[in-house]
Design a protein around this motif. Structure first.
Motif, PDB file in Angstrom:
ATOM      1  N   GLU A 124      -5.129   0.716   2.697  1.00 41.39           N
ATOM      2  CA  GLU A 124      -5.367  -0.946   2.532  1.00 41.39           C
ATOM      3  C   GLU A 124      -6.536  -1.141   2.112  1.00 41.39           C
ATOM      4  OE1 GLU A 124      -3.479  -4.738   4.667  1.00 41.39           O
ATOM      5  OE2 GLU A 124      -4.354  -2.951   6.347  1.00 41.39           O
TER       6      GLU A 124
ATOM      7  N   LEU B 203       0.792   1.670  -3.660  1.00 41.45           N
ATOM      8  CA  LEU B 203       0.010   1.373  -2.394  1.00 41.45           C
ATOM      9  C   LEU B 203       0.146  -0.310  -2.807  1.00 41.45           C
ATOM     10  CD1 LEU B 203      -2.797   1.924  -1.164  1.00 41.45           C
ATOM     11  CD2 LEU B 203      -4.020   1.370  -3.330  1.00 41.45           C
ATOM     12  N   PHE B 204       0.297  -0.652  -4.177  1.00 41.85           N
ATOM     13  CA  PHE B 204       0.610  -2.364  -3.939  1.00 41.85           C
ATOM     14  C   PHE B 204       2.211  -2.489  -3.280  1.00 41.85           C
ATOM     15  CE2 PHE B 204      -3.399  -1.572  -6.638  1.00 41.85           C
ATOM     16  CZ  PHE B 204      -4.066  -2.562  -5.929  1.00 41.85           C
TER      17      PHE B 204
ATOM     18  N   THR C 139      -1.010   3.764  -7.164  1.00 42.73           N
ATOM     19  CA  THR C 139      -1.736   2.576  -7.224  1.00 42.73           C
ATOM     20  C   THR C 139      -0.478   2.148  -6.798  1.00 42.73           C
ATOM     21  OG1 THR C 139      -3.353   3.539  -8.701  1.00 42.73           O
ATOM     22  CG2 THR C 139      -2.746   1.180  -8.818  1.00 42.73           C
TER      23      THR C 139
ATOM     24  N   ALA D 205      -6.930  -0.705  -1.372  1.00 41.76           N
ATOM     25  CA  ALA D 205      -5.290  -1.863  -1.735  1.00 41.76           C
ATOM     26  C   ALA D 205      -6.572  -3.206  -2.206  1.00 41.76           C
ATOM     27  CB  ALA D 205      -4.518  -2.221  -1.137  1.00 41.76           C
TER      28      ALA D 205
END
Length: 215
Positions: free
Chosen positions: A92, A137-138, A134, A95
């Motif tokens: 996190e 991750l989001f 990526t 992010a």
């Protein structure tokens, strides 16, 4: 390889890790380590003194962590590209760093060739590092969707098509092949999109797409 080498600064509290990365980067004619630091505060000082193009920034460090150091550096309009280093693939903190302007993240145990390619890619601005990771991750650390800003409506139909592909993490070459365009044309479109949306780089385009429900 022609041109000046890409100037890199390493910021990590593990001296042995820094030494390994420095040796790897120093073996490449197009990369040059111009400084290193063991904590975020020292890292900010080294970066401001040496003016690198790319910074490899550990997230968790003593004195000042990578998030605070990144925020401080990105307050400068001439800030370098910052790539966060983490031991977790769904971190996190990574992010958060990317949302505040970092240009991507890398796992600290990444394959050496991948790390080298990532530094070159982020410097060139031609693709998103570890695009699928990526996006994951989001997706994992999603925030409430915001209204689409007026600036997005200023994009042409063609620019929206390119935006959608770039938001999926496709590189210039992949978009060019898919849309039957030259890479130079794609690069021009991407530059215009980033300018219209006031975004720093391609990874911020991915963030924008997620934040506004356009991914």
């Amino acid at each position: 390889m022609s041109g000046d080498p890409i100037r890199v600064v390493l910021v990590d509290d593990q001296a042995l890790f820094r030494a390994g990365i420095r040796m790897l980067l120093s073996s490449q004619p197009d990369l040059e380590v111009v400084g290193e630091a063991g904590d975020g505060r020292e890292g900010v000082e080294v970066v401001r003194r040496t003016r690198p193009a790319v910074v490899l920034m550990d997230i968790r460090m003593p004195v000042m962590d990578g998030l605070a150091a990144t925020a401080g550096l990105l307050a400068d309009p001439a800030a370098p590209r910052i790539v966060m280093l983490t031991t977790f693939d769904l971190d996190e903190a990574a992010a958060r760093a990317i949302r505040q302007g970092a240009s991507g993240f890398l796992l600290k145990d990444a394959d050496p060739e991948f790390l080298l390619a990532a530094i070159r890619s982020v410097h060139a601005g031609s693709e998103v590092i570890a695009a699928s990771a990526t996006r994951e991750l989001f997706a994992r650390f999603a925030e409430p969707v915001r209204p689409v800003p007026p600036s997005y409506r200023e994009l042409t139909d063609r620019e929206r098509e390119i935006f959608a592909l770039a938001a999926r993490g496709l590189s210039n070459g992949e978009i060019a092949a898919r849309e039957f365009l030259s890479e130079a044309t794609v690069k021009t479109h991407i530059s215009r999109i980033l300018s219209k949306l006031a975004l720093r780089d391609r990874v911020q385009l991915v963030v924008f797409a997620f934040e506004h429900g356009l991914a």
